[in-house]
Design a protein around this motif. Structure first.
Motif, PDB file in Angstrom:
ATOM      1  N   VAL A  45      33.413 -49.975 -49.362  1.00 55.80           N
ATOM      2  CA  VAL A  45      33.993 -49.082 -48.350  1.00 55.80           C
ATOM      3  C   VAL A  45      35.460 -49.447 -48.117  1.00 55.80           C
ATOM      4  O   VAL A  45      36.313 -48.561 -47.980  1.00 55.80           O
ATOM      5  CB  VAL A  45      33.172 -49.117 -47.042  1.00 55.80           C
ATOM      6  CG1 VAL A  45      33.891 -48.380 -45.917  1.00 55.80           C
ATOM      7  CG2 VAL A  45      31.794 -48.516 -47.280  1.00 55.80           C
ATOM      8  N   GLU A  46      35.771 -50.737 -48.120  1.00 48.97           N
ATOM      9  CA  GLU A  46      37.165 -51.157 -47.963  1.00 48.97           C
ATOM     10  C   GLU A  46      38.021 -50.650 -49.126  1.00 48.97           C
ATOM     11  O   GLU A  46      39.138 -50.190 -48.922  1.00 48.97           O
ATOM     12  CB  GLU A  46      37.248 -52.678 -47.849  1.00 48.97           C
ATOM     13  CG  GLU A  46      36.709 -53.199 -46.536  1.00 48.97           C
ATOM     14  CD  GLU A  46      36.670 -54.712 -46.436  1.00 48.97           C
ATOM     15  OE1 GLU A  46      36.542 -55.216 -45.301  1.00 48.97           O
ATOM     16  OE2 GLU A  46      36.756 -55.399 -47.473  1.00 48.97           O
ATOM     17  N   ALA A  47      37.493 -50.712 -50.331  1.00 47.57           N
ATOM     18  CA  ALA A  47      38.243 -50.233 -51.498  1.00 47.57           C
ATOM     19  C   ALA A  47      38.420 -48.710 -51.446  1.00 47.57           C
ATOM     20  O   ALA A  47      39.487 -48.197 -51.791  1.00 47.57           O
ATOM     21  CB  ALA A  47      37.532 -50.637 -52.785  1.00 47.57           C
ATOM     22  N   LEU A  48      37.396 -47.993 -51.007  1.00 46.11           N
ATOM     23  CA  LEU A  48      37.480 -46.536 -50.932  1.00 46.11           C
ATOM     24  C   LEU A  48      38.476 -46.068 -49.874  1.00 46.11           C
ATOM     25  O   LEU A  48      39.115 -45.022 -50.027  1.00 46.11           O
ATOM     26  CB  LEU A  48      36.107 -45.935 -50.633  1.00 46.11           C
ATOM     27  CG  LEU A  48      35.072 -46.010 -51.752  1.00 46.11           C
ATOM     28  CD1 LEU A  48      33.696 -45.589 -51.232  1.00 46.11           C
ATOM     29  CD2 LEU A  48      35.493 -45.144 -52.928  1.00 46.11           C
ATOM     30  N   THR A  49      38.615 -46.827 -48.801  1.00 47.54           N
ATOM     31  CA  THR A  49      39.476 -46.409 -47.698  1.00 47.54           C
ATOM     32  C   THR A  49      40.836 -47.104 -47.700  1.00 47.54           C
ATOM     33  O   THR A  49      41.738 -46.688 -46.968  1.00 47.54           O
ATOM     34  CB  THR A  49      38.807 -46.697 -46.340  1.00 47.54           C
ATOM     35  OG1 THR A  49      38.550 -48.099 -46.232  1.00 47.54           O
ATOM     36  CG2 THR A  49      37.531 -45.901 -46.173  1.00 47.54           C
ATOM     37  N   ARG A  50      40.984 -48.165 -48.471  1.00 48.27           N
ATOM     38  CA  ARG A  50      42.187 -49.009 -48.473  1.00 48.27           C
ATOM     39  C   ARG A  50      42.454 -49.606 -47.091  1.00 48.27           C
ATOM     40  O   ARG A  50      43.591 -49.723 -46.647  1.00 48.27           O
ATOM     41  CB  ARG A  50      43.412 -48.246 -48.958  1.00 48.27           C
ATOM     42  CG  ARG A  50      43.342 -47.863 -50.403  1.00 48.27           C
ATOM     43  CD  ARG A  50      44.682 -47.296 -50.867  1.00 48.27           C
ATOM     44  NE  ARG A  50      44.569 -46.798 -52.214  1.00 48.27           N
ATOM     45  CZ  ARG A  50      44.543 -45.509 -52.537  1.00 48.27           C
ATOM     46  NH1 ARG A  50      44.641 -44.592 -51.608  1.00 48.27           N
ATOM     47  NH2 ARG A  50      44.441 -45.146 -53.793  1.00 48.27           N
ATOM     48  N   ARG A  51      41.370 -49.944 -46.407  1.00 52.31           N
ATOM     49  CA  ARG A  51      41.483 -50.635 -45.122  1.00 52.31           C
ATOM     50  C   ARG A  51      40.356 -51.655 -45.020  1.00 52.31           C
ATOM     51  O   ARG A  51      39.301 -51.460 -45.610  1.00 52.31           O
ATOM     52  CB  ARG A  51      41.482 -49.677 -43.937  1.00 52.31           C
ATOM     53  CG  ARG A  51      40.252 -48.832 -43.802  1.00 52.31           C
ATOM     54  CD  ARG A  51      40.172 -48.077 -42.479  1.00 52.31           C
ATOM     55  NE  ARG A  51      41.095 -46.968 -42.391  1.00 52.31           N
ATOM     56  CZ  ARG A  51      41.608 -46.547 -41.244  1.00 52.31           C
ATOM     57  NH1 ARG A  51      41.302 -47.118 -40.111  1.00 52.31           N
ATOM     58  NH2 ARG A  51      42.438 -45.531 -41.223  1.00 52.31           N
ATOM     59  N   VAL A  52      40.623 -52.743 -44.314  1.00 49.76           N
ATOM     60  CA  VAL A  52      39.592 -53.757 -44.123  1.00 49.76           C
ATOM     61  C   VAL A  52      38.892 -53.481 -42.804  1.00 49.76           C
ATOM     62  O   VAL A  52      39.500 -53.009 -41.844  1.00 49.76           O
ATOM     63  CB  VAL A  52      40.165 -55.194 -44.191  1.00 49.76           C
ATOM     64  CG1 VAL A  52      40.724 -55.481 -45.561  1.00 49.76           C
ATOM     65  CG2 VAL A  52      41.208 -55.447 -43.140  1.00 49.76           C
ATOM     66  N   LEU A  53      37.595 -53.752 -42.766  1.00 45.80           N
ATOM     67  CA  LEU A  53      36.815 -53.395 -41.589  1.00 45.80           C
ATOM     68  C   LEU A  53      36.867 -54.482 -40.519  1.00 45.80           C
ATOM     69  O   LEU A  53      37.235 -54.215 -39.383  1.00 45.80           O
ATOM     70  CB  LEU A  53      35.361 -53.115 -41.998  1.00 45.80           C
ATOM     71  CG  LEU A  53      35.179 -52.025 -43.065  1.00 45.80           C
ATOM     72  CD1 LEU A  53      33.710 -51.778 -43.331  1.00 45.80           C
ATOM     73  CD2 LEU A  53      35.890 -50.755 -42.670  1.00 45.80           C
ATOM     74  N   ILE A  54      36.506 -55.696 -40.883  1.00 51.01           N
ATOM     75  CA  ILE A  54      36.480 -56.830 -39.963  1.00 51.01           C
ATOM     76  C   ILE A  54      37.739 -57.666 -40.236  1.00 51.01           C
ATOM     77  O   ILE A  54      38.154 -57.808 -41.380  1.00 51.01           O
ATOM     78  CB  ILE A  54      35.216 -57.677 -40.173  1.00 51.01           C
ATOM     79  CG1 ILE A  54      33.936 -56.818 -40.113  1.00 51.01           C
ATOM     80  CG2 ILE A  54      35.151 -58.819 -39.162  1.00 51.01           C
ATOM     81  CD1 ILE A  54      33.584 -56.250 -38.771  1.00 51.01           C
ATOM     82  N   ASP A  55      38.328 -58.250 -39.194  1.00 49.06           N
ATOM     83  CA  ASP A  55      39.570 -59.011 -39.326  1.00 49.06           C
ATOM     84  C   ASP A  55      39.537 -60.006 -40.482  1.00 49.06           C
ATOM     85  O   ASP A  55      38.552 -60.741 -40.651  1.00 49.06           O
ATOM     86  CB  ASP A  55      39.887 -59.760 -38.033  1.00 49.06           C
ATOM     87  CG  ASP A  55      40.306 -58.836 -36.914  1.00 49.06           C
ATOM     88  OD1 ASP A  55      40.481 -57.627 -37.165  1.00 49.06           O
ATOM     89  OD2 ASP A  55      40.472 -59.332 -35.779  1.00 49.06           O
ATOM     90  N   GLN A  56      40.620 -60.014 -41.252  1.00 46.65           N
ATOM     91  CA  GLN A  56      40.780 -60.895 -42.400  1.00 46.65           C
ATOM     92  C   GLN A  56      42.230 -61.355 -42.470  1.00 46.65           C
ATOM     93  O   GLN A  56      43.127 -60.683 -41.966  1.00 46.65           O
ATOM     94  CB  GLN A  56      40.436 -60.152 -43.697  1.00 46.65           C
ATOM     95  CG  GLN A  56      39.033 -59.602 -43.731  1.00 46.65           C
ATOM     96  CD  GLN A  56      38.771 -58.737 -44.949  1.00 46.65           C
ATOM     97  OE1 GLN A  56      39.422 -58.868 -45.979  1.00 46.65           O
ATOM     98  NE2 GLN A  56      37.805 -57.853 -44.835  1.00 46.65           N
ATOM     99  N   SER A  57      42.453 -62.498 -43.103  1.00 43.82           N
ATOM    100  CA  SER A  57      43.815 -63.015 -43.304  1.00 43.82           C
ATOM    101  C   SER A  57      44.214 -62.785 -44.751  1.00 43.82           C
ATOM    102  O   SER A  57      43.450 -63.111 -45.670  1.00 43.82           O
ATOM    103  CB  SER A  57      43.872 -64.506 -42.986  1.00 43.82           C
ATOM    104  OG  SER A  57      43.590 -64.725 -41.631  1.00 43.82           O
ATOM    105  N   TRP A  58      45.416 -62.256 -44.933  1.00 44.06           N
ATOM    106  CA  TRP A  58      45.933 -61.930 -46.260  1.00 44.06           C
ATOM    107  C   TRP A  58      47.349 -62.464 -46.418  1.00 44.06           C
ATOM    108  O   TRP A  58      48.082 -62.596 -45.433  1.00 44.06           O
ATOM    109  CB  TRP A  58      45.970 -60.414 -46.449  1.00 44.06           C
ATOM    110  CG  TRP A  58      44.622 -59.796 -46.590  1.00 44.06           C
ATOM    111  CD1 TRP A  58      43.742 -59.482 -45.591  1.00 44.06           C
ATOM    112  CD2 TRP A  58      43.985 -59.412 -47.811  1.00 44.06           C
ATOM    113  NE1 TRP A  58      42.609 -58.930 -46.117  1.00 44.06           N
ATOM    114  CE2 TRP A  58      42.730 -58.869 -47.478  1.00 44.06           C
ATOM    115  CE3 TRP A  58      44.369 -59.469 -49.143  1.00 44.06           C
ATOM    116  CZ2 TRP A  58      41.854 -58.390 -48.436  1.00 44.06           C
ATOM    117  CZ3 TRP A  58      43.493 -58.979 -50.100  1.00 44.06           C
ATOM    118  CH2 TRP A  58      42.260 -58.458 -49.742  1.00 44.06           C
ATOM    119  N   ARG A  59      47.735 -62.728 -47.653  1.00 40.78           N
ATOM    120  CA  ARG A  59      49.118 -63.085 -47.975  1.00 40.78           C
ATOM    121  C   ARG A  59      49.701 -61.980 -48.844  1.00 40.78           C
ATOM    122  O   ARG A  59      49.152 -61.622 -49.886  1.00 40.78           O
ATOM    123  CB  ARG A  59      49.191 -64.413 -48.712  1.00 40.78           C
ATOM    124  CG  ARG A  59      50.625 -64.755 -49.139  1.00 40.78           C
ATOM    125  CD  ARG A  59      50.772 -66.205 -49.523  1.00 40.78           C
ATOM    126  NE  ARG A  59      50.530 -67.022 -48.330  1.00 40.78           N
ATOM    127  CZ  ARG A  59      49.931 -68.209 -48.358  1.00 40.78           C
ATOM    128  NH1 ARG A  59      49.534 -68.738 -49.496  1.00 40.78           N
ATOM    129  NH2 ARG A  59      49.746 -68.891 -47.239  1.00 40.78           N
TER     130      ARG A  59
END
Length: 188
Positions: A45-59
């Protein structure tokens, strides 16, 4: 602009108990499978929407500061900028003041604006800038829009029911597109 996952969500949008109820599974023999399918369904679902659902840390890694000063993020929705660094030619990182950046968290994709002249150019030509961000709808499923939770259920059920399909597999149900379409983040 590569995005590197630093820390995934601490919880999934569905608990094992919720998933088993939705799948109508009343035994524990497939708990490990269902747990892994929950994660796979969320990631889908994250890949289909290009958004993350639950908080995550990214660089977010960049080679140079954009001429416009605007950085459109590949991971959304943007919540916070937690660290910013430039690397010199030897690879030594220098922390940048976070007040040199302003965020547009209401926009999708989220934007980071770099104050002109407030940050030095990186000393290495490739991957000389590292921006650490937090993205997501919130710390748990209560903050995720309900259509996206339902999309996770639909994908979970699809993966569970079609786990033995070889090759490209069975197509997702048509209602999945209707659930995720309003939440897709378009690329700039």
């Amino acid at each position: 602009m590569p995005a590197i996952l630093l820390a995934g969500p601490t919880v999934e949008p569905l608990t094992l108990a919720e998933a088993k109820t939705y799948l109508r599974v009343d035994h524990a023999a497939e708990d490990a499978l269902i747990s892994s399918l929950i994660t796979a369904a969320r990631a889908t679902v994250e890949a289909l929407t290009r958004r993350v659902l639950i908080d995550q840390s990214w660089r977010i890694v960049r080679d140079a500061w954009p001429a416009s000063g605007l950085i459109a993020l590949p991971v959304n929705p943007l919540k916070a900028l937690t660290a910013a660094r430039v690397l010199d030619g030897a690879g030594t990182a220098t922390a940048l003041p976070l007040d040199a950046f302003s965020l547009d968290t209401a926009r999708l994709p989220g934007l980071i604006k770099v104050a002109r002249g407030a940050v030095p150019a990186p000393g290495r030509p490739l991957a000389g800038i590292a921006l650490d961000i937090t993205a997501g709808h919130g710390p748990n499923a209560d903050h995720v829009p309900s259509p996206l939770i339902e999309a996770v259920r639909v994908v979970l059920a699809h993966f569970y029911e079609h786990r033995d399909v070889a090759g490209p597999g069975a197509a997702f149900p048509a209602r999945l597109d209707a659930l995720v379409a309003p939440f897709r983040v378009t690329r700039l």
